[in-house]
Design a protein around this motif. Structure first.
Motif, short mmCIF file in Angstrom:
data_model
loop_
_atom_site.label_atom_id
_atom_site.label_comp_id
_atom_site.label_asym_id
_atom_site.label_seq_id
_atom_site.Cartn_x
_atom_site.Cartn_y
_atom_site.Cartn_z
N GLN A 6 -4.21 -8.20 7.75
CA GLN A 6 -3.04 -7.42 8.15
C GLN A 6 -1.83 -7.77 7.30
O GLN A 6 -1.06 -6.89 6.91
CB GLN A 6 -2.75 -7.63 9.64
N GLU A 7 -1.66 -9.07 7.01
CA GLU A 7 -0.54 -9.48 6.16
C GLU A 7 -0.67 -8.89 4.75
O GLU A 7 0.29 -8.39 4.17
CB GLU A 7 -0.47 -11.01 6.08
N LEU A 8 -1.88 -8.96 4.18
CA LEU A 8 -2.10 -8.42 2.85
C LEU A 8 -1.82 -6.92 2.80
O LEU A 8 -1.17 -6.42 1.87
CB LEU A 8 -3.55 -8.69 2.40
N LEU A 9 -2.31 -6.20 3.81
CA LEU A 9 -2.12 -4.74 3.83
C LEU A 9 -0.64 -4.38 4.01
O LEU A 9 -0.16 -3.42 3.41
CB LEU A 9 -2.97 -4.12 4.94
N GLN A 10 0.07 -5.17 4.82
CA GLN A 10 1.51 -4.91 5.00
C GLN A 10 2.28 -5.18 3.71
O GLN A 10 3.32 -4.56 3.45
CB GLN A 10 2.05 -5.77 6.13
N LEU A 11 1.78 -6.09 2.89
CA LEU A 11 2.42 -6.40 1.60
C LEU A 11 2.09 -5.37 0.52
O LEU A 11 2.58 -5.47 -0.61
CB LEU A 11 1.99 -7.80 1.13
N GLY A 12 1.23 -4.42 0.86
CA GLY A 12 0.85 -3.41 -0.12
C GLY A 12 -0.24 -3.86 -1.08
O GLY A 12 -0.48 -3.25 -2.12
N VAL A 13 -0.92 -4.95 -0.73
CA VAL A 13 -1.99 -5.50 -1.56
C VAL A 13 -3.32 -4.81 -1.22
O VAL A 13 -3.55 -4.41 -0.08
CB VAL A 13 -2.11 -7.03 -1.31
N ILE A 14 -4.19 -4.66 -2.21
CA ILE A 14 -5.56 -4.20 -1.97
C ILE A 14 -6.47 -5.43 -1.96
O ILE A 14 -6.71 -6.03 -3.01
CB ILE A 14 -6.04 -3.21 -3.05
N PRO A 15 -6.96 -5.85 -0.80
CA PRO A 15 -7.92 -6.96 -0.76
C PRO A 15 -9.26 -6.52 -1.35
O PRO A 15 -9.74 -5.43 -1.06
CB PRO A 15 -8.07 -7.26 0.74
N ILE A 16 -9.83 -7.34 -2.21
CA ILE A 16 -11.16 -7.10 -2.75
C ILE A 16 -12.10 -8.13 -2.13
O ILE A 16 -11.94 -9.34 -2.35
CB ILE A 16 -11.18 -7.17 -4.28
N HIS A 42 -1.47 4.86 1.99
CA HIS A 42 -2.63 4.40 2.74
C HIS A 42 -2.83 2.89 2.56
O HIS A 42 -2.45 2.32 1.53
CB HIS A 42 -3.89 5.13 2.28
N ARG A 43 -3.43 2.27 3.55
CA ARG A 43 -3.85 0.86 3.45
C ARG A 43 -5.30 0.85 2.96
O ARG A 43 -6.14 1.51 3.56
CB ARG A 43 -3.73 0.16 4.80
N VAL A 44 -5.57 0.11 1.91
CA VAL A 44 -6.87 0.20 1.23
C VAL A 44 -7.51 -1.18 1.12
O VAL A 44 -6.85 -2.16 0.74
CB VAL A 44 -6.71 0.81 -0.18
N ARG A 88 -3.28 4.05 -2.44
CA ARG A 88 -2.29 3.05 -2.00
C ARG A 88 -0.87 3.58 -2.20
O ARG A 88 -0.02 3.43 -1.34
CB ARG A 88 -2.52 1.76 -2.82
N HIS A 89 -0.63 4.26 -3.33
CA HIS A 89 0.71 4.78 -3.60
C HIS A 89 1.07 5.96 -2.70
O HIS A 89 2.24 6.28 -2.53
CB HIS A 89 0.83 5.18 -5.08
#
Length: 372
Positions: free
Chosen positions: A121-131, A42-44, A38-39
């Motif tokens: 898409q919103e979560l990934l744009q915010l830099g969040v890792i969805p579990i 990449h979108r994870v 992520r750092h």
């Protein structure tokens, strides 16, 4: 270059095989690996099994529950514990996460499918890792993914991922189970799923004591993911650092080459979001017309109808041998198709006694599953 990466880890990798309790060192290593990815930009997305296994350990159960109600109750206990462990470990690395619990019903309706897609898409744009996990607490049998391998492949299709990593308890795909067959041959690359037949790969269907999957479900997931244009990798879940090495080009695990990605989001939804309510078996001419010429399905090409469905339900299109090659939204009910199958389009109104669409499945409502 920034890429979208979906990682699925199974219960067998997350838990101790003897007790079913969490393997914290494995989870910590996974968290470090995903945070680094992520750092790096990449979108994870992480698809994590383990809720039922953790719930069993928490409640002192010695085997996985068999009844769906007990399983749902145990999953409710385990999911909270599991997500807390993830949140604690990711928080140490200042990596925000989100819990996403899905049922198949969330993907069946077009409106909810789009809503889920936009949320990711919103979560990934915010830099969040969805579990992500299946919502075992509320899912019913007919709207279950069945296993998290399938769920991860559908999520990879939904987010238009570049990579899907299926982390398991073997280091790659073999021609037979290496734990019982010393002559098993390792397989590094699968260009097309049909190659597995030529390699005479023996795929067992039994998972671990605590998990529900097996190599068969991973092959099925590879079908879905590669058909959606996602490169898929099977590799060892205990050495999650290998994800980074594979991304850098090392030949670790088994890679399944992606097929051309369907450009149309609606087609991806039809192919991978819908649950077929029946099957139509087609003659060779109809299969060729749909697969290679992009034609609609007409009644003349149908040789058999299976299942009980209504107009606008999803159905599987199969060749004469029963292999599904496409999926679509049908314009007729079962009882109508049983009367008009094999007939020419200009005969339909006379047979049924009322005016009907010429096409059984229009090409706009039809999607190929994957390359034959």
């Amino acid at each position: 270059m920034s890429q979208t990466i979906v990682v699925k880890i199974g219960t067998s990798s997350l838990t101790q095989p003897e007790t079913g309790s969490l393997a914290l060192s494995t989870i910590a290593t996974l968290v470090e690996t995903l945070s680094r990815l992520r750092h790096q930009g990449h979108r994870v997305v992480l698809v994590s099994s383990g809720a039922v296994g953790v719930g069993c350990a928490r409640l002192g159960l010695t085997e996985r529950p068999r009844s769906i109600t007990l399983k749902q109750a145990v999953a409710a206990v385990g999911q909270g514990r599991l997500i807390r462990v993830y949140d604690d470990l990711f928080s140490v690395l200042q990596q925000p996460i989100a819990q996403v619990l899905l049922t198949r019903g969330d993907l069946v309706q077009r409106s909810s499918y789009i809503n889920v897609e936009q949320t990711f898409q919103e979560l990934l744009q915010l830099g969040v890792i969805p579990i992500v996990n299946e919502n075992d607490t509320v899912a019913v049998d007919e709207l279950k993914f069945g296993d998290n391998d399938t769920l991860s492949a559908l999520v990879a299709s939904l987010v238009k991922a570049d990579w899907l990593f299926l982390l398991t308890d073997v280091d790659r795909l073999y021609s037979a189970d290496p734990r019982s067959n010393p002559d098993a041959i390792p397989i590094s690359v699968v260009h097309r799923l049909n190659d597995l037949k030529e390699l005479q790969v023996q795929i067992g269907d039994r998972g671990s004591t605590w998990g529900t999957g097996g190599m068969m479900t991973k092959i099925s997931a590879a079908h879905i993911a590669t058909g959606a244009g996602v490169r898929t990798v099977i590799t060892d879940g205990r050495t999650t650092q290998n994800i980074e090495k594979i991304l850098q080009g090392e030949a670790i695990g088994t890679q399944f080459e992606p097929q051309p990605r369907p450009a149309n989001a609606r087609k991806r939804w039809i192919a991978h979001g819908l649950v077929p309510m029946g099957k139509l078996f087609l003659d060779e001419g109809a299969v060729q017309a749909i697969r290679y010429a992009g034609k609609s399905l007409l009644a003349a090409g149908i040789i058999r109808v299976e299942g009980e469905f209504e107009s606008q339900d999803a159905i599987a299109l199969c060749d004469r041998s029963g292999e599904e090659f496409a999926r679509g939204i049908v314009n007729y009910r079962t009882v109508e198709l049983e009367k008009i199958q094999g007939h020419q389009s200009d005969e339909i109104e006379q047979i049924l006694g009322y005016s009907c669409p010429e096409t059984i499945v229009h090409r706009d409502n039809l999607a190929l599953m994957y390359e034959a």
